[in-house]
Design a protein around this motif. Structure first.
Motif, mmCIF file in Angstrom:
data_model
loop_
_atom_site.group_PDB
_atom_site.id
_atom_site.type_symbol
_atom_site.label_atom_id
_atom_site.label_comp_id
_atom_site.label_asym_id
_atom_site.label_seq_id
_atom_site.Cartn_x
_atom_site.Cartn_y
_atom_site.Cartn_z
ATOM 1 N N PHE A 82 -2.284 27.498 7.406
ATOM 2 C CA PHE A 82 -0.873 27.578 7.056
ATOM 3 C C PHE A 82 -0.608 28.439 5.819
ATOM 4 O O PHE A 82 0.291 29.291 5.840
ATOM 5 N N ASN A 118 1.743 22.778 14.911
ATOM 6 C CA ASN A 118 2.318 22.459 13.598
ATOM 7 C C ASN A 118 3.747 22.999 13.529
ATOM 8 O O ASN A 118 3.976 24.200 13.617
ATOM 9 N N TYR A 120 5.757 23.424 11.156
ATOM 10 C CA TYR A 120 6.087 24.341 10.068
ATOM 11 C C TYR A 120 5.633 25.761 10.378
ATOM 12 O O TYR A 120 6.258 26.727 9.958
ATOM 13 N N ASN A 155 14.732 20.556 12.632
ATOM 14 C CA ASN A 155 14.419 21.710 11.795
ATOM 15 C C ASN A 155 14.112 22.938 12.648
ATOM 16 O O ASN A 155 14.496 24.056 12.314
ATOM 17 N N GLN B 124 21.732 28.280 7.333
ATOM 18 C CA GLN B 124 20.909 27.439 8.180
ATOM 19 C C GLN B 124 21.085 25.960 7.876
ATOM 20 O O GLN B 124 20.962 25.129 8.767
ATOM 21 N N HIS B 134 11.916 20.143 3.145
ATOM 22 C CA HIS B 134 11.075 21.068 3.927
ATOM 23 C C HIS B 134 10.187 21.899 3.025
ATOM 24 O O HIS B 134 9.020 22.134 3.339
ATOM 25 N N GLN B 138 6.031 21.896 2.984
ATOM 26 C CA GLN B 138 5.200 23.093 3.187
ATOM 27 C C GLN B 138 4.314 23.342 1.978
ATOM 28 O O GLN B 138 3.158 23.738 2.122
ATOM 29 N N LEU B 141 1.397 21.183 2.303
ATOM 30 C CA LEU B 141 0.447 21.725 3.293
ATOM 31 C C LEU B 141 -0.473 22.739 2.632
ATOM 32 O O LEU B 141 -1.683 22.746 2.872
ATOM 33 N N VAL B 142 0.117 23.593 1.808
ATOM 34 C CA VAL B 142 -0.675 24.618 1.119
ATOM 35 C C VAL B 142 -1.672 23.948 0.170
ATOM 36 O O VAL B 142 -2.853 24.322 0.128
ATOM 37 N N ALA B 145 -4.562 22.449 2.005
ATOM 38 C CA ALA B 145 -5.461 23.506 2.488
ATOM 39 C C ALA B 145 -6.335 23.999 1.346
ATOM 40 O O ALA B 145 -7.544 24.198 1.515
#
Lengths: 874, 161
Positions: A82, A118, A120, A155, B124, B134, B138, B141-142, B145
């Motif tokens: 990601f 995923n 996202y 989303n 949006q 959101h 994310q 998530l980074v 990782a």
């Protein structure tokens, strides 16, 4: 590991760039970083790809080239994690735009990511697609996006909806596939999805009438209900802005209703209640509320008529207009512009306020208000409005004056109830802001003045008065000089005195003073000076007592460095001095110029003339026509419309003149001619003026048509060549007496010059070039080539450039081409004149290399060739 | 539709650009230069709209930064002002009283947030909370990782010792 790329972190790089004191220093840092990144790229370094991409984006933002990083984005997107994908997609959107070929390579990665587990990652792919997708990508990926419109996560649904907007903007044909899934979005509860869904439906309606019909039938009631619920919803902290729940959604719903209601009475009826509710209940004290009101007014104005609602809307705009906030006033003016087509009476009520806005300190508001005033003007209010505007002209800022002047002139021309008012207003404008007035406008003023025979005296007296106070306005002076030249006697004798005028005493020498001051003024340009000379000539006949003084002024310009003035001074002083008996006939008043013809020309029905009168004045061959500019040019053309005076006959006429030049009966012939052609005063004037002037001049060889007087003729060639229109061969009759004059010099020119056949000089699959040849009389070495280009493909060419090269024994001169665009399939051509002088004439023949560059479909094309097939003897 | 978003500093430095309509690279620099010349000298009391090349540019100044968005003639200028403010509030919430330096050093974050707010030049999301959620998801998530990567490399490093 790469020794370079491990160097600096992103943060450090930004810091060192920010630390740079000079641009050169910054460039050095950036160069070093770029070198390191390039090295990393070529070594396919993966560990730091993330960081390098981020650096590249920053460098890109500073304006440096970063194309070498484009492939890195693609690699990053293709990697599984990601974080890599996130930065890769960001880089894709920043570093590339939709026209780059590289983009095609990414389609497959996006397709895979759209199907990723995923959500996202799916979101990233949708976002990128929505921002940079091209038409091809839109076609390829539309099915994926359509599926995602029904994805479980909101989303993704909202992102897919916006992505769809991009797709149907790129490929409107795809719209029909999305109608059903878009309609289902309108039933959503989630604000984000609803917001984007409504937007999508609005856009669908714009590109597809089928969609519009569908939504009108199936969704209008639903949308009205959604808006009703939203407007009545209790406080919702997540979406609240200034006490209103989700103004963004409000606005989008209103916009969608506007699209649905436009042109459909039933649908419009259906939304009346809710629109009335929004218009009355929305709080107008915060920007968010005003934004909704503004949108609501726009919708009320656009949907089918409902008197009550319109009154409500106009009242809201009235409130806006008196608001202290400039933003609100700006949008009010903007909306009144649209409202005027619906209910101009209601808008007229706010005229005073709007007029105040023209005087605002804010340029954006001034501009809006001026446009609005412009459409508000009608026959009944033109007088007070114009007065206000002209009064304001006096105090307005210089940068606004151009716009304002143009609008005032246009209003005055369009609505003037009577000529005297028109003249008055134009003179006011000229004396306030004359230098902002366009040429056509003051030309029109002269035309109108000549037509109003009862106002000649009034006009010239008003102009005389104004010049005394506003003598620095060049255009005003021009008009004044022209009128004094024409109607000088009326100025002095107070002919046609109107009751309202103040009495004025002007002597003959006062009138001449005005012209003399104007011609001597330092800032006067060529046109004004030339006009002054013509006026002086005319006055010399109107005021015989002043003619000696006038001649003294004219004589001063005999030595002028400007050819135009010198020639004119020579001619005119000869007339004043030597031809007193014909002078009064020569300088009779100009015949009345036909207003209808003039305005027709201005509207562009005779583009050639318009371009003559607007083009660079120095190129106009006919000196006299030029001075008084367009109206006189028109006169010349008028004569050519009514009385056919083809160039040859003009030439004959000149030859006649030349023929009788030595005989004493010259003046008689002249007068006869002048009398015969009432409309041709100018032609006559010129032709009479020129030959004596030249026979008197210091280069008598010019008249003798011998071959060895090449130099003199060359001089004339140079004189005439810049003035020859680029089209060349068929010169319009009125515009080139100089050419005629030349023809007159060469004895029977047509017979002397052998004709050469035209050739196809160059031909490719896309383009054809033909050459037509002609010789300059009396100069065998020089060949004039007219090159004609025609397009053999179905695409028009732009930026067309023809270049040619010749060996040393040839001299080449290229005139400008007639155009730089070449229409498709031979529907027109470009012509360009070339003049080649062959120093080895008779020994070597012509040879030429050519290169042609142009743009077809935005692609640069280049064609080259050599031309060896010139006819012999050139 | 929003054609592009620009963030320009008081000194005319570009802090963020986002193009939703196709503008070639060269054109972009020209646009930015033109608009800086048009917007930066405007006084504080004037309206927040400038007309430019048949479009309208809505701008709003926050401290030393100008947020500009270019829209069509018939779009709602007042709404764009709200959208700008919406974006600024989200930035403020994310960075914790945002300043120009935050946007310089974390410019990519500013872009990520903008991408959660606008797509294809259209709005949006109208909820600040949703956008924040959101972005946070994310970001985490980074982070995971990264941790994984570092722990993996730790394992390898240890294994190869």
């Amino acid at each position: 590991m790469n020794p370079f790329s491990s160097g600096t972190r992103l943060r450090d790089m930004i810091r060192s760039i920010r630390g740079c004191k000079t641009a050169a220093e910054e460039r050095a840092v950036v160069r070093k970083e770029c070198a390191a990144i390039r090295a990393a790229v070529s070594e396919n370094d993966q560990d730091y790809r993330h960081r390098n991409l981020a650096k590249l984006m920053f460098i890109h933002m500073l304006g440096y080239p970063t194309h070498f990083g484009q492939m890195e984005c693609l690699k990053s997107i293709a990697s599984p994690g990601f974080p890599e994908k996130r930065i890769g997609y960001l880089g894709l959107m920043l570093l590339l735009d939709e026209r780059q070929e590289v983009l095609m390579l990414v389609t497959n990665s996006i397709k895979q990511d759209l199907n990723h587990t995923n959500q996202y990652i799916v979101g990233l792919a949708l976002c990128a697609l929505g921002n940079i997708c091209s038409a091809e990508m839109a076609r390829d990926l539309a099915p994926e996006v359509e599926r995602l419109l029904q994805f479980r996560d909101p989303n993704i649904r909202k992102k897919a909806a916006l992505c769809t907007i991009r797709i149907i903007r790129k490929v409107p044909d795809l719209a029909e596939n999305f109608i059903n899934s878009a309609a289902s979005l309108l039933k959503e509860k989630h604000h984000g999805v609803l917001l984007t869904g409504v937007q999508l439906c609005t856009d669908l309606c714009k590109v597809s009438s089928e969609a519009l019909e569908y939504f009108r039938k199936k969704c209008t009631e639903g949308v009205v209900k959604v808006l009703k619920d939203l407007a009545n919803s209790p406080y919702a902290p997540e979406y609240d802005i200034a006490g209103i729940t989700d103004p963004f959604l409000h606005i989008r719903l209103l916009k969608f209703l506007r699209v649905l209601g436009q042109g459909d009475v039933d649908t419009s009826d259906c939304m009346n209640d809710i629109l009335a509710q929004v218009a009355t209940k929305t709080e107008p004290n915060k920007n968010a509320g005003n934004a909704i009101l503004y949108e609501c007014v726009a919708t009320i104005m656009s949907i089918e008529d409902n008197g009550g609602l319109r009154v409500l809307a106009i009242n809201i705009l009235g409130r806006f207009l008196s608001n202290r906030d400039n933003n609100i006033r700006y949008v009010a003016l903007n909306m009144l512009m649209r409202a005027i087509t619906v209910d101009s009476q209601a808008v007229q009520r706010h005229r005073a306020t709007i007029l105040e806005c023209v005087k605002d300190s804010d340029a954006s508001i001034r501009k809006r208000a001026l446009e609005l005033v412009y459409v508000l003007v009608n026959e009944s209010n033109v007088k007070p409005l114009t007065k206000e505007l002209i009064d304001y002209l006096e105090v307005s800022e210089p940068e606004f004056r151009g716009d304002l002047t143009a609008k005032i002139c246009s209003i005055v021309e369009k609505f003037s109830p009577e000529k005297i008012w028109y003249i008055d207003q134009m003179l006011k404008v000229l004396s306030e802001a004359g230098n902002y007035v366009k040429d056509e406008v003051w030309h029109a003023l002269i035309v109108v003045t000549t037509n109003a025979s009862n106002l000649h005296g009034y006009a010239v007296r008003s102009l005389y008065r104004l010049v005394q106070t506003a003598g620095d306005q060049e255009i005003l002076v021009r008009v004044a000089v022209w009128c004094i030249g024409e109607y000088g006697d009326m100025l002095v004798n107070n002919t046609g005195f109107l009751d309202m005028e103040e009495p004025i005493t002007v002597t003959e020498s006062d009138a001449v003073d005005v012209v003399e001051t104007a011609i001597k003024r330092h800032s006067s340009d060529l046109t004004s000076r030339a006009m002054c000379l013509v006026a002086l000539l005319k006055l010399s006949s109107r005021f015989p007592s002043c003619s000696v003084r006038i001649n003294d002024v004219i004589v001063q310009y005999k030595g002028s460095l400007v050819l135009e003035l010198q020639q004119r001074a020579l001619e005119f002083s000869a007339i004043v001095d030597k031809h007193r008996n014909i002078r009064s006939t020569l300088v009779e008043r100009m015949p009345v110029l036909d207003e209808a013809t003039y305005s027709g020309r201005r509207a562009g029905s005779v583009p050639a003339v318009v371009s003559t009168s607007q083009g660079a004045p120095i190129n106009l061959p006919n000196g006299v026509a030029k001075t008084t500019s367009a109206p006189l040019v028109d006169l010349l053309d008028l004569s050519s419309d009514d009385v056919p005076v083809p160039s040859s006959s003009g030439g004959d006429f000149l030859q006649d003149l030349l023929g009788v030049d030595l005989s004493p009966s010259l003046s008689q012939t002249d007068t006869n001619q002048a009398q015969k052609r009432g409309t041709d005063v100018l032609l006559d004037l010129l032709s009479i003026g020129t030959p004596p002037a030249q026979s008197n001049s210091s280069i008598p060889e010019m008249v003798s048509p011998s071959d060895d007087s090449k130099s003199a003729i060359n001089v004339l060639e140079q004189l005439s060549s810049p003035s020859a229109p680029a089209g060349g061969v068929s010169t319009p009759p009125g515009s080139s007496p100089m050419m005629d004059l030349l023809d007159g010099f060469a004895p029977k020119p047509e017979n002397n010059v052998p004709a050469y056949p035209s050739i196809v000089a160059f031909e490719s699959s896309t383009l054809q070039v033909t050459f037509n040849f002609s010789k300059q009389p009396g100069n065998q070495q020089t060949t004039i080539i007219e090159a004609n280009f025609s397009n053999k493909t179905f695409d028009a060419y732009t930026d067309f450039i023809f270049q040619a090269a010749v060996p040393k024994f040839l001299q080449l001169h290229l005139d400008p081409a007639s155009s730089d665009t070449l229409p498709a399939s031979g529907n027109g051509s470009i012509s360009q004149k070339l003049r080649i002088t062959n120093s080895q004439h008779g020994k070597k023949s012509l040879v030429m290399r050519i290169r042609i560059g142009y743009k077809s479909n935005n692609k640069d094309m280049l064609e080259e060739g050599q031309i060896n097939n010139f006819p012999r003897g050139l | 539709m929003i054609h592009f978003v620009l963030l320009i500093s008081r000194q005319g430095k570009v802090r963020l650009t986002k193009w939703y309509s196709p503008y070639p690279q060269k054109e972009r620099t020209k646009v930015i230069r033109e608009l800086s010349g048009l917007i930066l000298p405007r006084g504080p009391k004037l309206c927040n709209f400038v007309e430019w090349r048949g479009f309208k540019v809505v701008y709003r100044r926050y401290a030393s930064l100008y947020f500009c968005m270019c829209i069509n003639q018939d779009d709602n200028e007042l709404e764009i002002l709200e959208i700008i403010h919406h974006y600024v509030e989200i930035l403020d919430r994310y960075f914790g009283s945002v300043c120009e330096l935050d946007l310089i050093f974390n410019f990519h974050k500013a872009y990520y947030i903008l991408d959660e707010l606008l797509i294809a030049g259209e709005l949006q999301e109208s909820s600040k909370k949703t956008v924040a959620r959101h972005i946070a998801a994310q970001d985490s998530l980074v982070e995971t990782a990264k941790e994984q990567a570092s722990s993996l490399s730790n394992i390898i490093a240890e294994a190869t010792k």
